[in-house]
Design an enzyme around this catalytic site. Structure first.
Site, short mmCIF file in Angstrom:
data_model
loop_
_atom_site.label_atom_id
_atom_site.label_comp_id
_atom_site.label_asym_id
_atom_site.label_seq_id
_atom_site.Cartn_x
_atom_site.Cartn_y
_atom_site.Cartn_z
N SER A 156 0.84 -1.21 0.00
CA SER A 156 0.00 0.00 0.00
C SER A 156 0.87 1.26 0.00
O SER A 156 1.96 1.27 0.59
CB SER A 156 -0.89 0.01 1.25
OG SER A 156 -1.47 1.29 1.44
N TYR B 289 -1.94 5.51 -4.20
CA TYR B 289 -2.95 6.55 -3.96
C TYR B 289 -2.32 7.83 -4.48
O TYR B 289 -1.23 8.21 -4.05
CB TYR B 289 -3.23 6.72 -2.46
CG TYR B 289 -4.20 5.74 -1.87
CD1 TYR B 289 -5.44 5.49 -2.46
CD2 TYR B 289 -3.91 5.09 -0.68
CE1 TYR B 289 -6.35 4.61 -1.89
CE2 TYR B 289 -4.80 4.21 -0.10
CZ TYR B 289 -6.02 3.97 -0.71
OH TYR B 289 -6.91 3.11 -0.15
N LYS C 137 -7.60 -0.38 -9.72
CA LYS C 137 -8.38 -1.01 -8.64
C LYS C 137 -9.50 -0.08 -8.16
O LYS C 137 -9.25 1.09 -7.90
CB LYS C 137 -7.45 -1.30 -7.46
CG LYS C 137 -8.16 -1.81 -6.20
CD LYS C 137 -7.15 -2.21 -5.14
CE LYS C 137 -7.80 -2.77 -3.89
NZ LYS C 137 -8.32 -1.73 -3.00
N HIS D 292 -13.90 -1.86 -2.46
CA HIS D 292 -12.98 -1.52 -1.36
C HIS D 292 -13.42 -2.22 -0.06
O HIS D 292 -13.28 -1.68 1.03
CB HIS D 292 -12.94 0.00 -1.17
CG HIS D 292 -11.61 0.56 -0.76
ND1 HIS D 292 -10.79 1.25 -1.61
CD2 HIS D 292 -10.96 0.55 0.43
CE1 HIS D 292 -9.70 1.65 -0.96
NE2 HIS D 292 -9.77 1.23 0.28
C1 LIG Z 1 -7.69 -2.18 7.05
C2 LIG Z 1 -7.77 -2.01 5.56
C3 LIG Z 1 -6.90 -1.14 4.94
C4 LIG Z 1 -6.95 -0.98 3.54
N1 LIG Z 1 -6.04 -0.15 2.94
C5 LIG Z 1 -6.05 -0.04 1.59
C6 LIG Z 1 -5.06 0.73 0.93
O1 LIG Z 1 -4.16 1.28 1.55
N2 LIG Z 1 -5.12 0.80 -0.43
C7 LIG Z 1 -6.11 0.18 -1.16
O2 LIG Z 1 -6.14 0.29 -2.38
N3 LIG Z 1 -7.06 -0.56 -0.55
C8 LIG Z 1 -7.05 -0.70 0.79
N4 LIG Z 1 -7.97 -1.50 1.40
C9 LIG Z 1 -8.94 -2.26 0.58
C10 LIG Z 1 -8.36 -3.63 0.19
O3 LIG Z 1 -7.30 -3.50 -0.70
C11 LIG Z 1 -9.43 -4.52 -0.47
O4 LIG Z 1 -9.99 -3.84 -1.56
C12 LIG Z 1 -10.54 -4.92 0.50
O5 LIG Z 1 -10.01 -5.18 1.78
C13 LIG Z 1 -11.23 -6.17 -0.04
O6 LIG Z 1 -12.29 -6.55 0.79
P1 LIG Z 1 -12.20 -7.71 1.88
O7 LIG Z 1 -11.32 -7.19 2.98
O8 LIG Z 1 -13.62 -7.84 2.32
O9 LIG Z 1 -11.65 -8.93 1.23
C14 LIG Z 1 -7.93 -1.68 2.78
C15 LIG Z 1 -8.80 -2.56 3.44
C16 LIG Z 1 -8.72 -2.74 4.80
C17 LIG Z 1 -9.65 -3.72 5.46
#
Ligand SMILES: Cc1cc2nc3c(=O)[nH]c(=O)nc-3n(C[C@H](O)[C@H](O)[C@H](O)COP(=O)(O)O)c2cc1C
Length: 364
Positions: free
Chosen positions: A111, A133, A236, A260
Site C-alpha cells: 500500500s 494513492y 483497482k 474496497h
Molecule cells: C484495514 C484495511 C486497509 C486498507 N487499505 C487499503 C489501501 O491502503 N489501499 C487500497 O487500495 N485498498 C485498501 N484496502 C482495501 C483492500 O485493498 C481490499 O480492496 C478490500 O479489503 C477487499 O475486501 P475484503 O477485505 O472484504 O476482502 C484496505 C482494506 C482494509 C480492510
C-alpha cells in the site's frame, strides 16, 4: 506453523483469534465498512448466492491452481490486497506479510500507506506490486512511483475509488488515530502527520486522507501515468463495466472489480455481481480481478467460475497477521490453498482455465 495455529482451519477461525486480542479501535478499523455497512454485508451475501455446477468424470490429476496475474507468476490465483498500516496488527507489519506471501509464491501488494519502507520490504523477496494513492502533489506522486520501481515492484496498482474516504462510522465514533510508532513510511512527513492528530468527533484517518489524497482524479491522470512508467498498470476500484472498458482502452493490464471491501460508497453493489459484465466489457489484453468479501477457497472458485482471472485477499490476511505474524499470514494462505484445491477437485477442474469454464449461477 506454530502449535498455537494448528487448530485454525478456516478464515473465520483466524478472525476470531485475531479479534480476541486486538484493541477494539483496531479491530473496528479492520472489520468496519462505511455508513450502514450495507455494501459490506452485500459482498458476503452475494458470494453465498453464487452456486457452482460441478463437472464429473473429468479424471484429472493435480489440480494446478497456479496463475499468471498481470504478467507475474503466482502459485495461486490471488494476490495479497494492498492494506494500510499493517504495523497496527503486528510489530513486523508488512514485512511479516511480505515474507508470508513470498514463501507461498503469491504477489504482495504494498500500500501507499505501508508502515514499512519499500527498501525494507524488498528484503522479503517474492513478487511485490505497488499500490498507488495519487497524492495532492503530482510531482511527489511520480517520484513515489519511481521509488517503487527502484525497489523492485513489478506492477503498479492504481486505486481509483477514494476521491474522499468513505464515512466509516466505527472509526469516527472511536476517534481513531494512529499510534506514534505506526506511520506511512514511504510518503513525506507532511502527508502523514494528520493521521496521528486526534480529530474531535472524527477519525484522524478520514481527515488525513481527505487532506492529502488527490480529490479529483480523471482518466487523464492515468494516461499521464501510463507515459511515465513501463510497469503494467492495474486499476483497482472499478464497478461499472464502462469504466473497465475505458481502463483497458488506455492500456491497463488489468482491473480490480472492487468496492474496497464495503469501505467507500455504501449502497454500491457487491463486487462479485458486477464481475460477469466487466469480463464481457474488456478485451483479452486486460485481466479482470475481483475483491471484497472473499473468505475461502470456494469463494475463489466462485470468482473464477464467474470469469475472474484472480482475486485479492483483504481482511483475512490482516486477521492472520494479527493472530500470529508471518506464521499467521502464512496460515491463512495455506487454508485458502487447501480449500481451493479441494473445491477444484470436487468440481472436476484441473487448472484455473477449466475453473473459469465452469457454470456459475447467481441465485436470488
Ligand atoms: C484495514 C484495511 C486497509 C486498507 N487499505 C487499503 C489501501 O491502503 N489501499 C487500497 O487500495 N485498498 C485498501 N484496502 C482495501 C483492500 O485493498 C481490499 O480492496 C478490500 O479489503 C477487499 O475486501 P475484503 O477485505 O472484504 O476482502 C484496505 C482494506 C482494509 C480492510
Amino acid at each position: 506453523m506454530t502449535i498455537a495455529l494448528l487448530r485454525l482451519e478456516t478464515v473465520e477461525d483466524f478472525r476470531l483469534r485475531a479479534e480476541a486480542t486486538l484493541p477494539a479501535p483496531v479491530r473496528d478499523f479492520v472489520a468496519g465498512g462505511s455508513e450502514a455497512e450495507t455494501t459490506l454485508a452485500a459482498n458476503r451475501a452475494a458470494l453465498d448466492r453464487v452456486t457452482i455446477v460441478p463437472r464429473v468424470l473429468t479424471g484429472g490429476s493435480g489440480p494446478d491452481p497456479s496463475a499468471t496475474l498481470a504478467g507475474t507468476r503466482s502459485s495461486l490465483p490471488l494476490a495479497v490486497a494492498p492494506m494500510a498500516y499493517q504495523r497496527l496488527l503486528h510489530p513486523e507489519g508488512e514485512l511479516a506479510m511480505a515474507r508470508a506471501a513470498a514463501a507461498a509464491g503469491v504477489p504482495f501488494v504494498i500500500s501507499t500507506l505501508s508502515s514499512v519502507t519499500l527498501d525494507d520490504l524488498s528484503t522479503a523477496g517474492g513478487e511485490q506490486w505497488f499500490q498507488l494513492y495519487w497524492l495532492n502533489d503530482d510531482q511527489g506522486t511520480v517520484e513515489l512511483v519511481r521509488r517503487a520501481e527502484d525497489a523492485g515492484c513489478r506492477v503498479l496498482m492504481v486505486t481509483v475509488d477514494v476521491p474522499i474516504m468513505g464515512r466509516r462510522l466505527r472509526d469516527i465514533r472511536n476517534e481513531f488515530t494512529l499510534p506514534s510508532e505506526v506511520r506511512a513510511a514511504n510518503v513525506q512527513s507532511g502527508a502523514r502527520s494528520s493521521a496521528h492528530a486526534r480529530s474531535d468527533g472524527g477519525s484522524a484517518l478520514i481527515a488525513h486522507t481527505n487532506a492529502e489524497f488527490h480529490p479529483a482524479l480523471t482518466w487523464a491522470h492515468l494516461e499521464m501515468l501510463r507515459s511515465r512508467t513501463s510497469l503494467p498498470i492495474v486499476v483497482k476500484g472499478i464497478l461499472d463495466p464502462a469504466d473497465a472498458r475505458r481502463a483497458a482502452e488506455i492500456g491497463a493490464a488489468g482491473v480490480v472489480i472492487s468496492n474496497h471491501g464495503g469501505r467507500q460508497l455504501d449502497g454500491a453493489p457487491a463486487s462479485v455481481t458486477m464481475l460477469p459484465a466487466a469480463v464481457d466489457a474488456v478485451p483479452g489484453t486486460c485481466q479482470v480481478l475481483v475483491d471484497s468479501g472473499i473468505r475461502s477457497g470456494t469463494d475463489i472458485l466462485r470468482a473464477l467460475a464467474l470469469g475472474a482471472e484472480g482475486v485479492l485477499i483483504g481482511r483475512p490476511m490482516l486477521w492472520g497477521l494479527a493472530a500470529g505474524g508471518q506464521a499467521g499470514a502464512a496460515g491463512v494462505l495455506s487454508v485458502l490453498d487447501a480449500e481451493l484445491r479441494a473445491a477444484m477437485r470436487l468440481s472436476g477442474c484441473t487448472d484455473v482455465a477449466t475453473a473459469r469454464g465452469l457454470t456459475a449461477t447467481m441465485g436470488c
